[in-house]
Design a protein around this motif. Structure first.
Motif, PDB file in Angstrom:
ATOM      1  N   ARG A  47     -12.685  19.723  -8.742  1.00 63.32           N
ATOM      2  CA  ARG A  47     -12.645  19.376 -10.168  1.00 63.32           C
ATOM      3  C   ARG A  47     -11.705  20.321 -10.925  1.00 63.32           C
ATOM      4  O   ARG A  47     -10.889  19.884 -11.725  1.00 63.32           O
ATOM      5  N   GLU A  48     -11.810  21.622 -10.643  1.00 61.22           N
ATOM      6  CA  GLU A  48     -10.941  22.586 -11.330  1.00 61.22           C
ATOM      7  C   GLU A  48      -9.479  22.370 -10.971  1.00 61.22           C
ATOM      8  O   GLU A  48      -8.602  22.451 -11.828  1.00 61.22           O
ATOM      9  N   LEU A  49      -9.216  22.092  -9.704  1.00 60.49           N
ATOM     10  CA  LEU A  49      -7.838  21.835  -9.294  1.00 60.49           C
ATOM     11  C   LEU A  49      -7.295  20.581  -9.980  1.00 60.49           C
ATOM     12  O   LEU A  49      -6.150  20.540 -10.419  1.00 60.49           O
ATOM     13  N   GLU A  50      -8.119  19.541 -10.086  1.00 56.92           N
ATOM     14  CA  GLU A  50      -7.692  18.307 -10.760  1.00 56.92           C
ATOM     15  C   GLU A  50      -7.448  18.570 -12.247  1.00 56.92           C
ATOM     16  O   GLU A  50      -6.519  18.006 -12.830  1.00 56.92           O
ATOM     17  N   GLU A  51      -8.269  19.426 -12.848  1.00 58.65           N
ATOM     18  CA  GLU A  51      -8.072  19.767 -14.261  1.00 58.65           C
ATOM     19  C   GLU A  51      -6.738  20.492 -14.474  1.00 58.65           C
ATOM     20  O   GLU A  51      -6.153  20.422 -15.548  1.00 58.65           O
ATOM     21  N   ARG A  52      -6.256  21.172 -13.436  1.00 56.62           N
ATOM     22  CA  ARG A  52      -4.967  21.871 -13.525  1.00 56.62           C
ATOM     23  C   ARG A  52      -3.808  20.963 -13.109  1.00 56.62           C
ATOM     24  O   ARG A  52      -2.677  21.413 -12.974  1.00 56.62           O
ATOM     25  N   ALA A  72       0.833  -1.208   0.000  1.00 58.33           N
ATOM     26  CA  ALA A  72       0.000   0.000   0.000  1.00 58.33           C
ATOM     27  C   ALA A  72       0.866   1.256   0.000  1.00 58.33           C
ATOM     28  O   ALA A  72       0.545   2.238  -0.680  1.00 58.33           O
ATOM     29  N   VAL A  73       1.977   1.226   0.732  1.00 62.46           N
ATOM     30  CA  VAL A  73       2.891   2.374   0.746  1.00 62.46           C
ATOM     31  C   VAL A  73       3.532   2.534  -0.629  1.00 62.46           C
ATOM     32  O   VAL A  73       3.579   3.645  -1.173  1.00 62.46           O
ATOM     33  N   GLU A  74       3.996   1.435  -1.216  1.00 62.25           N
ATOM     34  CA  GLU A  74       4.637   1.498  -2.532  1.00 62.25           C
ATOM     35  C   GLU A  74       3.668   1.958  -3.619  1.00 62.25           C
ATOM     36  O   GLU A  74       4.060   2.635  -4.562  1.00 62.25           O
ATOM     37  N   ALA A  75       2.378   1.621  -3.470  1.00 62.41           N
ATOM     38  CA  ALA A  75       1.370   2.034  -4.447  1.00 62.41           C
ATOM     39  C   ALA A  75       0.898   3.463  -4.210  1.00 62.41           C
ATOM     40  O   ALA A  75       0.134   3.995  -5.002  1.00 62.41           O
ATOM     41  N   GLY A  76       1.348   4.069  -3.127  1.00 62.41           N
ATOM     42  CA  GLY A  76       0.944   5.438  -2.826  1.00 62.41           C
ATOM     43  C   GLY A  76      -0.412   5.540  -2.155  1.00 62.41           C
ATOM     44  O   GLY A  76      -0.984   6.623  -2.065  1.00 62.41           O
ATOM     45  N   LEU A  77      -0.945   4.414  -1.680  1.00 62.86           N
ATOM     46  CA  LEU A  77      -2.249   4.425  -1.021  1.00 62.86           C
ATOM     47  C   LEU A  77      -2.149   4.779   0.454  1.00 62.86           C
ATOM     48  O   LEU A  77      -3.137   5.202   1.056  1.00 62.86           O
ATOM     49  N   MET A  78      -0.988   4.570   1.037  1.00 64.43           N
ATOM     50  CA  MET A  78      -0.740   4.864   2.453  1.00 64.43           C
ATOM     51  C   MET A  78       0.575   5.626   2.549  1.00 64.43           C
ATOM     52  O   MET A  78       1.483   5.383   1.768  1.00 64.43           O
ATOM     53  N   PRO A  79       0.669   6.522   3.530  1.00 66.83           N
ATOM     54  CA  PRO A  79       1.946   7.214   3.705  1.00 66.83           C
ATOM     55  C   PRO A  79       2.957   6.303   4.395  1.00 66.83           C
ATOM     56  O   PRO A  79       2.577   5.410   5.146  1.00 66.83           O
ATOM     57  N   PRO A  80       4.232   6.515   4.133  1.00 71.50           N
ATOM     58  CA  PRO A  80       5.248   5.722   4.849  1.00 71.50           C
ATOM     59  C   PRO A  80       5.274   6.130   6.318  1.00 71.50           C
ATOM     60  O   PRO A  80       4.872   7.237   6.678  1.00 71.50           O
ATOM     61  N   ALA A  93      -3.722  18.839 -10.198  1.00 73.45           N
ATOM     62  CA  ALA A  93      -3.640  18.432  -8.791  1.00 73.45           C
ATOM     63  C   ALA A  93      -4.141  16.995  -8.638  1.00 73.45           C
ATOM     64  O   ALA A  93      -5.051  16.563  -9.350  1.00 73.45           O
ATOM     65  N   GLU A  94      -3.514  16.253  -7.732  1.00 70.49           N
ATOM     66  CA  GLU A  94      -3.936  14.885  -7.430  1.00 70.49           C
ATOM     67  C   GLU A  94      -4.287  14.806  -5.962  1.00 70.49           C
ATOM     68  O   GLU A  94      -3.580  15.337  -5.112  1.00 70.49           O
ATOM     69  N   PHE A  95      -5.382  14.139  -5.641  1.00 74.93           N
ATOM     70  CA  PHE A  95      -5.839  14.015  -4.264  1.00 74.93           C
ATOM     71  C   PHE A  95      -5.979  12.550  -3.894  1.00 74.93           C
ATOM     72  O   PHE A  95      -6.321  11.723  -4.739  1.00 74.93           O
ATOM     73  N   ARG A  96      -5.714  12.244  -2.627  1.00 76.70           N
ATOM     74  CA  ARG A  96      -5.930  10.897  -2.097  1.00 76.70           C
ATOM     75  C   ARG A  96      -6.925  11.004  -0.947  1.00 76.70           C
ATOM     76  O   ARG A  96      -6.801  11.864  -0.085  1.00 76.70           O
ATOM     77  N   LEU A  97      -7.891  10.123  -0.941  1.00 76.92           N
ATOM     78  CA  LEU A  97      -8.870  10.097   0.135  1.00 76.92           C
ATOM     79  C   LEU A  97      -8.219   9.488   1.380  1.00 76.92           C
ATOM     80  O   LEU A  97      -7.708   8.375   1.326  1.00 76.92           O
TER      81      LEU A  97
END
Length: 188
Positions: free
Chosen positions: A172-177, A122-130, A179-183
């Motif tokens: 949505r606008e930030l993602e269009e520019r 999960a850490v390597e996939a970027g789903l969890m922080p180290p 930006a990437e977000f993780r829940l």
């Protein structure tokens, strides 16, 4: 000693020290007259690191003997949390009431090994922080049991992150520019 002094002397990150403190194994802080900084006794800190040498992400090399309590040298407390949750969910699916403490040590170790592998993936996939701070420039963001966010600020201090509606932006606008977000989770 301050957390920063401990980190420098023992070659660990401040985040690791906070993780050790959350597990309850780290020495308790001492109050210093006229100071608000968290400090620790140097002899207690040295004893802790002597008994728990830095081995991030490593587990015992051989399973414990029957009846011996399972102890790992794992720094990341999420491994045990994940192992216990995996065991509980798996047993509940079959109507079993077996709990973590009723498992044999070698059964617990199997769950710990599985959890360590899943967490590493999960850490390597970027789903969890180290568990370790990536660089000194990185500041931790914490989520408490009520879903409130906190950010590191100036050493051992943290600030609650609050919503200011006037500063809200369209996701949505930030993602269009770009930006990437993780829940991280959900808050009420």
């Amino acid at each position: 000693m301050t957390t920063m002094e401990i980190a420098a002397e023992h070659g660990v990150s401040r985040q690791s020290i906070h993780t050790y403190r959350r597990t309850g194994a780290f020495p308790q802080p001492v109050e210093e007259q006229g100071s608000t900084r968290v400090r620790f006794r140097e002899d207690e800190v040295a004893a802790f690191f002597e008994a728990n040498p830095k081995q991030p992400g490593k587990k015992r090399s051989s399973p414990p003997e029957q009846g011996e309590p399972v102890t790992t040298t794992v720094v990341d407390p999420r491994i045990r949390q994940l192992a216990e949750a995996r065991q509980r969910v798996g047993h509940e699916a079959y109507g079993s009431t077996a709990n973590w403490n009723s498992l044999k040590p070698d059964e617990q170790q199997l769950f710990l090994d599985e959890a360590a592998s899943w967490l590493r993936a999960a850490v390597e996939a970027g789903l969890m922080p180290p568990a370790e701070r990536p660089t000194d420039r990185h500041m931790a963001v914490y989520l408490d049991e009520e879903g409130l966010l906190y950010g590191e600020y100036d050493g051992d201090d943290i600030l609650r992150l609050v919503w200011v509606s006037e500063q809200a932006q369209s996701k949505r606008e930030l993602e269009e520019r770009g930006a990437e977000f993780r829940l991280l989770g959900w808050s009420e």
